[in-house]
Design a protein around this motif. Structure first.
Motif, short mmCIF file in Angstrom:
data_model
loop_
_atom_site.label_atom_id
_atom_site.label_comp_id
_atom_site.label_asym_id
_atom_site.label_seq_id
_atom_site.Cartn_x
_atom_site.Cartn_y
_atom_site.Cartn_z
N THR A 102 0.85 -1.19 0.00
CA THR A 102 0.00 0.00 0.00
C THR A 102 0.89 1.24 0.00
O THR A 102 2.09 1.17 0.30
CB THR A 102 -0.88 0.06 1.26
OG1 THR A 102 -0.02 0.21 2.40
CG2 THR A 102 -1.73 -1.19 1.41
N ALA A 103 0.24 2.37 -0.28
CA ALA A 103 0.97 3.64 -0.28
C ALA A 103 1.63 3.85 1.08
O ALA A 103 2.79 4.26 1.16
CB ALA A 103 0.00 4.78 -0.59
N ARG A 104 0.90 3.55 2.16
CA ARG A 104 1.45 3.76 3.51
C ARG A 104 2.68 2.88 3.74
O ARG A 104 3.68 3.33 4.30
CB ARG A 104 0.38 3.47 4.56
CG ARG A 104 0.88 3.68 5.99
CD ARG A 104 -0.17 3.35 7.03
NE ARG A 104 -1.12 4.43 7.23
CZ ARG A 104 -2.41 4.35 6.96
NH1 ARG A 104 -2.93 3.23 6.48
NH2 ARG A 104 -3.21 5.37 7.18
N GLU A 105 2.60 1.63 3.25
CA GLU A 105 3.75 0.72 3.43
C GLU A 105 4.96 1.19 2.63
O GLU A 105 6.10 1.07 3.09
CB GLU A 105 3.35 -0.71 3.02
CG GLU A 105 2.45 -1.36 4.06
CD GLU A 105 1.74 -2.61 3.54
OE1 GLU A 105 1.25 -3.39 4.37
OE2 GLU A 105 1.65 -2.80 2.29
N VAL A 106 4.69 1.74 1.46
CA VAL A 106 5.80 2.24 0.64
C VAL A 106 6.51 3.39 1.35
O VAL A 106 7.74 3.46 1.39
CB VAL A 106 5.29 2.67 -0.76
CG1 VAL A 106 6.35 3.46 -1.52
CG2 VAL A 106 4.89 1.42 -1.57
N VAL A 107 5.75 4.29 1.97
CA VAL A 107 6.35 5.39 2.72
C VAL A 107 7.11 4.83 3.94
O VAL A 107 8.24 5.25 4.24
CB VAL A 107 5.30 6.42 3.17
CG1 VAL A 107 5.92 7.51 4.03
CG2 VAL A 107 4.63 7.05 1.95
N ALA A 108 6.51 3.84 4.59
CA ALA A 108 7.12 3.25 5.80
C ALA A 108 8.48 2.61 5.48
O ALA A 108 9.39 2.63 6.30
CB ALA A 108 6.18 2.22 6.41
N MET A 109 8.61 2.07 4.27
CA MET A 109 9.90 1.44 3.88
C MET A 109 11.04 2.45 3.95
O MET A 109 12.18 2.08 4.22
CB MET A 109 9.81 0.91 2.45
CG MET A 109 9.05 -0.37 2.33
SD MET A 109 8.86 -0.72 0.56
CE MET A 109 7.29 -1.55 0.59
N GLY A 110 10.72 3.70 3.70
CA GLY A 110 11.74 4.74 3.78
C GLY A 110 12.30 4.88 5.18
O GLY A 110 13.46 5.24 5.37
#
Ligand SMILES: Nc1ncnc2c1ncn2[C@@H]1O[C@H](COP(=O)(O)OP(=O)(O)OP(=O)(O)O)[C@@H](O)[C@H]1O
Ligand SMILES: [Mg+2]
Length: 238
Positions: A102-110
């Motif tokens: 998800t978009a949130r998970e993609v940001v969290a990877m950062g």
């Protein structure tokens, strides 16, 4: 020398970088100092060496000659230290449509890359949502990244870069898919607030008209060289 106490975010001394197997350097003999806390715009035509310059700053490409120091760390020897304090949004960002996160998970990877065991605290998740909100993407947080539009994906990746709260933010053509309204919001609200927090922003653009960007430095590249640097008295400003 472990840590350089001078206040430059980036220092290049006679730097040349070659791609593997190439006889011509992609950037050649570059000497440049970018003070900490400024917004530097890097402009120039296709093939000028803009992306190569950014990747040399982070040690993703190894300089063949010269000396590179990023955030006080010698590159490439201490590149991992410099990278931990930096965010890089590459030019070719498109992910395959099947991307399951998800978009949130993609940001969290950062954030995960800087945390031991990749675990995020409650505060980290708040930072993730704050970054999504800054880019107007909070309502898409639970949507699979691959199902977002190109511009929406670019906003999520920008949110990921910002959520890391970097000391150095490298953005390679970050506006290519982003609409005018969001672009002005980023330039007039988000960038100034990052600069206020002491972040240095390097923004690559080949747009001809960049008068809407309030840059402290404009670095014009052509044919692997720096053609011209226009800088205002940054110490008087920040
Ligand atoms: N992977 C590669 N292998 C070999 N040469 C490369 C590679 N990537 C870039 N180059 C060459 O290095 C030079 C600088 O390329 P670079 O990608 O840094 O330009 P740029 O200013 O970012 O251009 P653009 O505006 O098109 O993104 C060009 O001459 C290019 O052909
Ligand atoms: Mg490029």
């Amino acid at each position: 020398m472990e840590k350089n106490l001078e206040c430059y975010a980036v220092e290049f001394e006679a730097v040349s970088t070659y791609y593997y197997g190439e006889r011509r350097p992609a950037i050649r003999d570059i000497t440049l100092r970018i003070p900490a806390g400024v917004l530097a715009l890097i402009v120039g035509p296709n093939g000028a060496g803009k992306t190569t310059l950014l990747e040399t700053i982070l040690g993703l490409l190894r300089p063949r000659n010269g000396r590179v120091v990023t955030l006080g760390y010698e590159i490439p020897r201490m590149a991992s230290r410099a990278r931990a304090l930096s965010s890089y949004l590459p030019q070719d960002f498109m992910k395959p449509p099947a991307e399951p996160f998800t978009a949130r998970e993609v940001v969290a990877m950062g954030l995960a890359s800087n945390n031991p065991a990749g675990r995020l605290s409650e505060g980290d998740w708040k930072r993730v949502d704050r970054a999504l909100e800054m880019l107007g993407m909070l309502e898409y947080a639970d949507k699979p990244f691959g199902k977002l539009s190109g511009g929406q994906q670019q906003k999520v990746l920008l949110a990921r870069a910002i959520a890391r709260e970097p000391k150095l933010l490298l953005l390679d053509e970050p506006f290519s898919a982003i609409d005018q309204e969001t672009r002005s919001h980023i330039v007039s609200e988000i960038f100034p607030s990052l600069l206020e927090d002491g972040c240095t922003i390097l923004l690559v653009s080949h747009e001809l008209d960049h008068s809407h960007i309030d840059a402290d430095m404009i670095i014009r590249m052509a044919d692997g060289r720096i053609e011209r640097v226009i800088a205002r008295d940054v110490h008087a400003i920040h």
